[in-house]
Enzyme design. Structure first.
Site, PDB file in Angstrom:
ATOM      1  N   ASP A   1      -4.744  -1.230   2.090  1.00 39.28           N
ATOM      2  CA  ASP A   1      -5.450  -2.296   1.394  1.00 39.28           C
ATOM      3  C   ASP A   1      -4.445  -3.025   0.488  1.00 39.28           C
ATOM      4  OD1 ASP A   1      -8.902  -2.405   0.300  1.00 39.28           O
ATOM      5  OD2 ASP A   1      -7.389  -3.978   0.317  1.00 39.28           O
TER       6      ASP A   1
ATOM      7  N   GLU B   1     -16.264  -6.830  -5.041  1.00 38.24           N
ATOM      8  CA  GLU B   1     -15.547  -5.592  -5.367  1.00 38.24           C
ATOM      9  C   GLU B   1     -15.941  -5.042  -6.743  1.00 38.24           C
ATOM     10  OE1 GLU B   1     -11.603  -7.228  -3.130  1.00 38.24           O
ATOM     11  OE2 GLU B   1     -11.532  -5.175  -3.851  1.00 38.24           O
TER      12      GLU B   1
END
Ligand code: GLC
Length: 609
Positions: free
Chosen positions: A303, A498
């Site tokens: 990521d 997020e």
């Protein structure tokens, strides 16, 4: 997807000394075997690998963000991939600009001695959502409510078509996370709280990649985030998933098994930890389980700055680079410090910390997908697909998905509306494309406002009502009176993405929304609440005051789909993909845990009872 390039005029024999060492000269006439599309992908990979220097190989494993790398650096450092992080778009943000940007970077990659094309990655998580004008589909939680894998496959195909015209060939989607705590800011990126739902919806991979990679609008799909991102303590984004292996395997692994079975091209590693160990250096789960047991043959990508978090300190070290690569990560998303990453990985190889076999293994996986995508033959954007962006067929598909995702949770004989009803519409989310689209829309976090073309929920109501009917609107409900047949309050959450969406405290509606609903109720007319949110909210105490409740989730640009259900042009058929709490302090609350929810997993009403 990509146009046929002029035949390679540069036989590999002319591919002189590459950066970081000589390449093997081609033994014979004609193009090098790796450039011959008639050979097997495996043969092409092996031939190319044999010609690559160490630096060629290190570059293939490196993915900078577009703002921090120039085309000339793509050439010089043999960069294998570039990404747009959330909202990182060319200026102006138009399909043509995206295609120009892609082609510019691709030409730079092809200027390298071995002419290895890049892959360009974006988060097209509900349509090609960084791009103004793209069709924005409902976020995954709404798609989970449809229980319609064929529809979701079609959404994948439409998304790929809208990407393909710009050349972008890699989608960091689908998120196949299993959201177990609605406090998590990424709950809306999940198809549901049980593994069966994301597993069912891996059909989107078939839509994105096509029947096989390399089709005219085929893009590489990415199952993410491996593994257990939706199971962290408290729903803490990037937190710790504390489970015995048996439960991790039962709840969070099945969607990846399903994705691998469908041939997903990439898997992205989660920021989260499992029992205290950061996933970004979990060799057992990445190499032994994902690549070994599940037989995943694509490549694993980190990521964004994910390797920085391994030791819990800012930035990354040589040890973290070695740990991540040795754990099985094949490509590192290292947006800004990508030069240092290359240097550290080169040192790791030279110091013996990272075996050359790992470097070659990573390159084999990456190059295999590039050959399968057809990038060596058709590296440039195929602009013939630009006309699909925001097209009527795609918007029609999105409208259908919106309608199918609506979940009717309460209806005291108020819905469906009659076309000639006198209707008063209110609420911050009633006439706002940004609010109804949520995060990952044009910008990373999303935002309120007319951020991209589409129809708001109010637009849809006005279209559905009889032309002679009265449809009034005020954002806060001011101006309503008892002459109206019904009031509709479209309220909910302000966009987030997020960890910005993590909610440790109150999960209820905010005061502005509650005041708006109060004004409507004070007029003495029936009140329909339409909840535009990325997750269930704590509304039990308010529900008795409402005459009807529809969970609209985050519908995207086609707000008419909500009105289709409100007016009965589409029967509500959505079923809750997540359990709806009776109170915030019940979280996590999931099917079968023995807690008493307000609405159980799978709940949903229809108009015929
Ligand atoms: C983000 C997300 C991931 C996304 C990546 C690239 O931090 O965790 O889902 O694909 O960065 O934008």
């Amino acid at each position: 997807m990509r146009s046929r390039l002029l035949a390679f005029g540069l036989p590999a024999a002319l591919a002189l000394v590459a950066h970081g060492g000589p390449v093997r000269a081609d033994p014979g006439p004609g193009p090098a075997p790796y450039l011959d599309p008639h050979l097997s992908v495996q043969d092409r990979v092996e031939d190319l690998l044999g010609r690559m220097s160490l630096d060629d190989k290190l570059g293939q494993m490196t993915q900078p963000e577009r703002r921090y790398v120039t085309p000339a650096e793509v050439t010089r450092y043999r960069i294998g991939s570039v990404l747009s992080s959330g909202g990182s778009a060319p200026d102006p943000n138009t399909p043509q600009s995206w295609a120009d940007m892609y082609d510019g970077l691709q030409r730079a990659a092809l200027a390298g001695p071995l002419r290895i094309p890049i892959m360009y990655g974006v988060d097209a998580v509900h349509g090609d959502n960084n791009m103004v004008g793209a069709t924005i589909f409902p976020h995954n939680i709404g798609l989970g409510a449809t229980r319609d894998p064929a529809l979701v496959r079609g959404i994948g195909a439409a998304t790929a078509a809208e990407m393909a015209g710009t050349g972008v060939d890699w989608d960091f989607a689908p998120c196949v996370c299993v959201a177990r705590n609605d406090r998590w800011g990424r709950t809306y990126e999940s198809f549901g709280e049980v593994p069966e739902l994301p597993s069912m919806m891996t059909t989107i991979i078939d839509g994105l990649q096509g029947d096989e990679l390399g089709g005219p609008t085929s893009v590489l799909a990415t199952a993410k985030h491996f593994v257990g991102d939706g199971g962290t303590e408290g729903g803490d984004d990037r937190g710790d998933t504390r489970l015995p292996e048996k439960e991790l395997r039962a709840v969070h692994l099945p969607p990846f098994r399903a994705a691998v079975k469908r041939g997903v091209g990439a898997v992205m590693v989660s920021y989260s930890s499992w029992n205290g160990l950061k996933m970004h250096h979990n060799r057992y789960l990445i190499t032994d389980v994902l690549k070994g047991e599940l037989g995943f043959t694509g490549f694993v990508v980190s990521d964004y700055n994910g390797i920085d978090e391994i030791d819990g300190r800012p930035g990354f070290t040589k040890d973290e680079v070695a740990a991540a690569i040795n754990a099985g990560i094949d490509m590192v998303m290292v947006p800004t410090e990508w030069r240092r990453f290359i240097d550290y990985l080169r040192d790791g190889v030279k110091d013996g910390d990272v075996p050359m076999s790992r470097i070659d293994g990573a390159n084999r996986r990456i190059l295999t997908k590039k050959f399968e995508l057809g990038l060596f033959e058709r590296p440039m954007a195929d602009r013939s697909h630009l006309k699909t962006i925001g097209s009527a067929p795609h918007r029609k598909l999105a409208r259908r998905a919106v309608a199918e995702s609506q979940v009717l949770l309460k209806n005291d004989d108020v819905l469906p509306l009659d076309e000639d009803d006198k209707v008063f519409v209110a609420g911050r989310s009633a006439d706002d494309i940004g609010m109804q689209s949520g995060g990952w829309t044009i910008t990373w976090q999303g935002r309120p406002g007319p951020i991209t073309p589409g129809t708001t929920i109010l637009d849809g109501i006005r279209e559905a009502a009889d032309p002679d009917a009265t449809v009034s609107y005020s954002k806060d409900g001011g101006g309503i009176d008892s002459s109206y047949d019904v009031a509709i309050a479209v309220v909910g959450e302000t966009p987030y993405a997020e960890y910005h969406g993590d909610k440790t405290g109150d999960l209820g509606l905010d005061d502005a929304d509650l005041k708006t609903i109060g004004r409507l109720r004070a007029a003495g007319v029936p009140v329909v609440v339409v909840l535009v949110s990325g997750r269930p909210l704590d509304i039990a105490a308010e529900l008795p005051k409402w005459d009807a409740l529809v969970a609209a989730w985050l519908p995207g640009t086609e707000g008419e789909g909500v009105a289709d259900v409100l007016y009965g042009d589409a029967d509500p058929r959505g079923r809750l993909p997540v359990t709806w709490m009776r109170s915030g302090d019940q979280e996590p609350i999931n099917e079968g845990d023995g807690k008493k929810p307000l609405f159980p997993f799978g709940y949903g009403l229809t108009y015929d009872g």
